[in-house]
Scaffold this motif. Structure first.
Motif, PDB file in Angstrom:
ATOM      1  N   TRP A   1     -13.976 108.719 -59.301  1.00 32.38           N
ATOM      2  CA  TRP A   1     -12.368 107.973 -59.189  1.00 32.38           C
ATOM      3  C   TRP A   1     -11.676 109.499 -57.946  1.00 32.38           C
ATOM      4  CZ3 TRP A   1     -15.153 107.676 -63.585  1.00 32.38           C
ATOM      5  CH2 TRP A   1     -15.304 106.280 -63.893  1.00 32.38           C
ATOM      6  N   LYS A   2     -10.595 109.274 -57.987  1.00 36.73           N
ATOM      7  CA  LYS A   2      -9.546 110.459 -57.746  1.00 36.73           C
ATOM      8  C   LYS A   2      -8.397 110.545 -58.620  1.00 36.73           C
ATOM      9  CE  LYS A   2      -9.694 108.174 -53.382  1.00 36.73           C
ATOM     10  NZ  LYS A   2      -8.741 107.111 -51.791  1.00 36.73           N
ATOM     11  N   PRO A   3      -8.954 112.077 -58.820  1.00 36.76           N
ATOM     12  CA  PRO A   3      -8.048 112.115 -60.059  1.00 36.76           C
ATOM     13  C   PRO A   3      -6.933 113.386 -59.630  1.00 36.76           C
ATOM     14  CG  PRO A   3     -10.356 113.046 -60.880  1.00 36.76           C
ATOM     15  CD  PRO A   3     -10.670 112.243 -59.344  1.00 36.76           C
ATOM     16  N   ARG A   4      -5.891 113.310 -60.082  1.00 35.15           N
ATOM     17  CA  ARG A   4      -4.725 114.143 -59.481  1.00 35.15           C
ATOM     18  C   ARG A   4      -4.044 114.539 -60.810  1.00 35.15           C
ATOM     19  NH1 ARG A   4       0.945 112.097 -57.277  1.00 35.15           N
ATOM     20  NH2 ARG A   4       0.528 111.070 -59.758  1.00 35.15           N
ATOM     21  N   VAL A   5      -4.204 115.654 -60.470  1.00 32.73           N
ATOM     22  CA  VAL A   5      -4.062 117.220 -61.430  1.00 32.73           C
ATOM     23  C   VAL A   5      -2.751 118.100 -61.352  1.00 32.73           C
ATOM     24  CG1 VAL A   5      -5.262 118.770 -63.134  1.00 32.73           C
ATOM     25  CG2 VAL A   5      -7.053 117.528 -61.889  1.00 32.73           C
ATOM     26  N   LEU A   6      -1.487 118.171 -62.458  1.00 29.58           N
ATOM     27  CA  LEU A   6      -0.988 118.767 -62.761  1.00 29.58           C
ATOM     28  C   LEU A   6      -0.866 119.596 -63.279  1.00 29.58           C
ATOM     29  CD1 LEU A   6       1.328 115.420 -61.805  1.00 29.58           C
ATOM     30  CD2 LEU A   6       0.660 117.237 -60.055  1.00 29.58           C
ATOM     31  N   GLY A   7      -0.704 120.774 -63.571  1.00 31.51           N
ATOM     32  CA  GLY A   7      -0.141 121.744 -64.451  1.00 31.51           C
ATOM     33  C   GLY A   7      -1.284 122.123 -65.108  1.00 31.51           C
ATOM     34  N   ALA A   8      -2.408 122.647 -64.460  1.00 34.89           N
ATOM     35  CA  ALA A   8      -4.276 123.195 -65.155  1.00 34.89           C
ATOM     36  C   ALA A   8      -3.506 124.845 -65.619  1.00 34.89           C
ATOM     37  CB  ALA A   8      -5.000 122.673 -64.158  1.00 34.89           C
ATOM     38  N   TRP A   9      -3.319 125.539 -63.985  1.00 32.02           N
ATOM     39  CA  TRP A   9      -2.104 126.473 -64.328  1.00 32.02           C
ATOM     40  C   TRP A   9      -1.401 127.093 -65.764  1.00 32.02           C
ATOM     41  CZ3 TRP A   9       2.506 127.442 -65.190  1.00 32.02           C
ATOM     42  CH2 TRP A   9       3.441 127.067 -64.945  1.00 32.02           C
ATOM     43  N   LYS A  10      -1.304 126.376 -66.436  1.00 32.71           N
ATOM     44  CA  LYS A  10      -0.540 126.103 -68.308  1.00 32.71           C
ATOM     45  C   LYS A  10      -1.622 126.403 -68.630  1.00 32.71           C
ATOM     46  CE  LYS A  10       3.694 123.037 -66.569  1.00 32.71           C
ATOM     47  NZ  LYS A  10       4.406 122.041 -67.569  1.00 32.71           N
ATOM     48  N   VAL A  11      -2.568 126.399 -68.672  1.00 26.54           N
ATOM     49  CA  VAL A  11      -3.470 126.436 -69.950  1.00 26.54           C
ATOM     50  C   VAL A  11      -4.026 127.765 -70.423  1.00 26.54           C
ATOM     51  CG1 VAL A  11      -5.880 125.755 -70.463  1.00 26.54           C
ATOM     52  CG2 VAL A  11      -4.786 123.902 -69.335  1.00 26.54           C
ATOM     53  N   PRO A  12      -3.798 128.238 -71.521  1.00 27.65           N
ATOM     54  CA  PRO A  12      -4.495 129.960 -71.689  1.00 27.65           C
ATOM     55  C   PRO A  12      -6.094 130.053 -70.882  1.00 27.65           C
ATOM     56  CG  PRO A  12      -3.171 129.032 -73.918  1.00 27.65           C
ATOM     57  CD  PRO A  12      -3.462 127.787 -72.313  1.00 27.65           C
ATOM     58  N   ALA A  13      -5.849 131.371 -69.878  1.00 27.97           N
ATOM     59  CA  ALA A  13      -7.201 131.553 -69.799  1.00 27.97           C
ATOM     60  C   ALA A  13      -8.497 132.192 -70.564  1.00 27.97           C
ATOM     61  CB  ALA A  13      -6.729 132.648 -68.332  1.00 27.97           C
ATOM     62  N   THR A  14      -8.053 132.587 -71.862  1.00 30.89           N
ATOM     63  CA  THR A  14      -8.554 132.731 -72.438  1.00 30.89           C
ATOM     64  C   THR A  14      -8.386 132.502 -73.964  1.00 30.89           C
ATOM     65  OG1 THR A  14      -7.202 135.001 -72.026  1.00 30.89           O
ATOM     66  CG2 THR A  14      -9.354 134.896 -71.066  1.00 30.89           C
ATOM     67  N   GLY A  15      -9.428 132.799 -75.065  1.00 31.36           N
ATOM     68  CA  GLY A  15      -8.796 132.303 -76.449  1.00 31.36           C
ATOM     69  C   GLY A  15      -8.537 130.691 -76.771  1.00 31.36           C
ATOM     70  N   PRO A  16      -7.704 130.707 -78.254  1.00 30.57           N
ATOM     71  CA  PRO A  16      -8.395 129.232 -78.314  1.00 30.57           C
ATOM     72  C   PRO A  16      -7.222 128.716 -78.054  1.00 30.57           C
ATOM     73  CG  PRO A  16      -8.106 131.531 -80.330  1.00 30.57           C
ATOM     74  CD  PRO A  16      -7.453 132.349 -78.524  1.00 30.57           C
ATOM     75  N   VAL A  17      -8.065 127.416 -77.609  1.00 28.58           N
ATOM     76  CA  VAL A  17      -6.711 126.644 -77.502  1.00 28.58           C
ATOM     77  C   VAL A  17      -7.252 125.347 -78.220  1.00 28.58           C
ATOM     78  CG1 VAL A  17      -7.494 126.222 -74.853  1.00 28.58           C
ATOM     79  CG2 VAL A  17      -4.918 126.148 -75.059  1.00 28.58           C
ATOM     80  N   ILE A  18      -6.555 123.840 -78.014  1.00 28.89           N
ATOM     81  CA  ILE A  18      -6.969 122.847 -78.530  1.00 28.89           C
ATOM     82  C   ILE A  18      -5.313 121.879 -77.700  1.00 28.89           C
ATOM     83  CG2 ILE A  18      -6.068 121.582 -80.082  1.00 28.89           C
ATOM     84  CD1 ILE A  18      -6.027 122.902 -82.106  1.00 28.89           C
ATOM     85  N   PHE A  19      -6.864 121.290 -77.126  1.00 28.08           N
ATOM     86  CA  PHE A  19      -6.633 119.972 -76.364  1.00 28.08           C
ATOM     87  C   PHE A  19      -6.158 119.172 -76.866  1.00 28.08           C
ATOM     88  CE2 PHE A  19      -8.415 122.325 -72.221  1.00 28.08           C
ATOM     89  CZ  PHE A  19      -7.715 122.538 -72.471  1.00 28.08           C
ATOM     90  N   ALA A  20      -4.888 118.919 -76.635  1.00 21.99           N
ATOM     91  CA  ALA A  20      -4.368 117.014 -77.181  1.00 21.99           C
ATOM     92  C   ALA A  20      -4.029 116.221 -76.351  1.00 21.99           C
ATOM     93  CB  ALA A  20      -2.679 117.638 -78.380  1.00 21.99           C
ATOM     94  N   VAL A  21      -4.871 114.852 -76.795  1.00 24.79           N
ATOM     95  CA  VAL A  21      -4.932 114.522 -74.794  1.00 24.79           C
ATOM     96  C   VAL A  21      -4.714 112.865 -76.169  1.00 24.79           C
ATOM     97  CG1 VAL A  21      -6.432 113.192 -73.319  1.00 24.79           C
ATOM     98  CG2 VAL A  21      -6.818 115.521 -74.541  1.00 24.79           C
ATOM     99  N   ASN A  22      -4.196 112.722 -75.197  1.00 28.01           N
ATOM    100  CA  ASN A  22      -3.362 111.082 -75.313  1.00 28.01           C
ATOM    101  C   ASN A  22      -5.083 109.800 -75.047  1.00 28.01           C
ATOM    102  OD1 ASN A  22      -3.573 110.543 -72.653  1.00 28.01           O
ATOM    103  ND2 ASN A  22      -1.927 108.943 -72.755  1.00 28.01           N
ATOM    104  N   HIS A  23      -4.838 108.730 -75.753  1.00 26.91           N
ATOM    105  CA  HIS A  23      -6.372 108.494 -75.850  1.00 26.91           C
ATOM    106  C   HIS A  23      -6.046 106.344 -75.416  1.00 26.91           C
ATOM    107  CE1 HIS A  23     -10.326 107.613 -75.752  1.00 26.91           C
ATOM    108  NE2 HIS A  23     -10.586 107.212 -77.168  1.00 26.91           N
ATOM    109  N   SER A  24      -6.415 106.027 -74.234  1.00 28.97           N
ATOM    110  CA  SER A  24      -5.679 104.823 -74.456  1.00 28.97           C
ATOM    111  C   SER A  24      -7.351 104.021 -73.367  1.00 28.97           C
ATOM    112  CB  SER A  24      -4.782 104.326 -73.038  1.00 28.97           C
ATOM    113  OG  SER A  24      -5.166 104.681 -71.792  1.00 28.97           O
ATOM    114  N   HIS A  25      -8.162 104.910 -72.851  1.00 26.13           N
ATOM    115  CA  HIS A  25      -9.545 104.272 -72.271  1.00 26.13           C
ATOM    116  C   HIS A  25     -10.649 104.959 -72.306  1.00 26.13           C
ATOM    117  CE1 HIS A  25     -12.450 102.901 -68.971  1.00 26.13           C
ATOM    118  NE2 HIS A  25     -11.916 102.111 -69.050  1.00 26.13           N
ATOM    119  N   ASN A  26     -11.825 104.854 -72.443  1.00 25.78           N
ATOM    120  CA  ASN A  26     -13.191 105.305 -72.744  1.00 25.78           C
ATOM    121  C   ASN A  26     -13.244 106.764 -71.754  1.00 25.78           C
ATOM    122  OD1 ASN A  26     -13.713 104.133 -74.676  1.00 25.78           O
ATOM    123  ND2 ASN A  26     -15.299 102.466 -73.649  1.00 25.78           N
TER     124      ASN A  26
END
Length: 248
Positions: free
Chosen positions: A43-68
């Motif tokens: 596919w052709k992913p377009r990724v926006l805002g990845a720079w907002k993810v903390p580079a280190t330390g614990p983090v939780i990605f809360a992801v919406n889910h409409s497809h496998n």
């Protein structure tokens, strides 16, 4: 054995098993590399805002889910290796050892899965990234029905939540492979600003987690609307949500 109060939707207390080993960090990194090849290859992913993810330390990605493919897509485009909580029904045949080898977490939806809970907390305690579908399972992908598990992990693991909106994965189906988006079609993945779920008190009571869940839902819903505005997408919400609780 020391016991920690863990209140899910049914309010049952769950004991921690300290001997349970956290999933492989190296395995998750391998999984990310595989995800990069597959997701960008098909596919052709377009990724926006990845720079907002903390580079280190614990983090939780809360992801919406409409497809496998939403989970694999996030694994492939996230800036950090991710350990997803995945229903045990997905661990069939050769997928079972493969998913475990790449650091993913098997969850029994029909019981309070102490092993999965402890391993997920281990990810956060080790400063890793934990992926969660807070709606429970694949549905409309609009964060309309949240489970208490996300709030518990965020508060208990002292981890910020990064909302993630995957858009475009369920708009159309491929003519060649039913059940998948059309090959080489665009899928948008939008990462939001990290936020804290707790109120700063450190409380883990049922009431505190319920209040945290309300705060989380507002944040995730606002992020989804912003992601739709940024990408110009309006997802088809025609599929009814299936309900199950990871942590009851």
């Amino acid at each position: 054995m020391r016991r920690h109060p863990r209140r899910g939707e049914a309010g049952r207390e769950v004991s921690e098993a300290p001997s349970v080993q956290a999933p492989s960090v190296r395995g998750a990194d391998v999984g990310r590399r595989i995800g990069v090849g597959l997701m960008y290859g098909f596919w052709k992913p377009r990724v926006l805002g990845a720079w907002k993810v903390p580079a280190t330390g614990p983090v939780i990605f809360a992801v919406n889910h409409s497809h496998n493919i939403d989970g694999p897509m996030v694994m492939g485009v996230a800036p950090r290796p991710t350990h997803f909580l995945i229903k045990k029904e997905a661990f069939i045949g050769p997928l079972d050892p493969f998913l475990l080898a790449i650091g993913q977490l098997k969850v029994d939806r029909d019981t309070t899965d102490r092993t999965a809970i402890t391993r997920a907390l281990g990810v956060l305690q080790n400063g890793g990234a934990l992926g969660i579908f807070p709606e429970g399972t694949r549905g409309e992908g609009d964060f309309a029905s949240l489970r208490a598990g996300l709030a518990y992990f965020a508060v208990r693991g002292d981890a910020p939540i990064v909302p993630v909106a995957v858009l475009g994965s369920s708009e159309k189906s491929s003519r060649l492979i039913k059940g998948l988006p059309p090959l080489r079609s665009r899928v948008d993945v939008v990462f939001g600003d990290p936020f804290e779920a707790g109120d700063g008190s450190g409380r883990r009571t049922r009431k505190a987690l319920d209040e945290a869940t309300v705060r989380i839902q507002k944040q995730l819903t606002a992020h989804l609307e912003n992601a739709r505005r940024l990408t110009g997408r309006r997802e088809d919400a025609g599929r009814p949500a299936e309900h199950w609780a990871t942590l009851e």
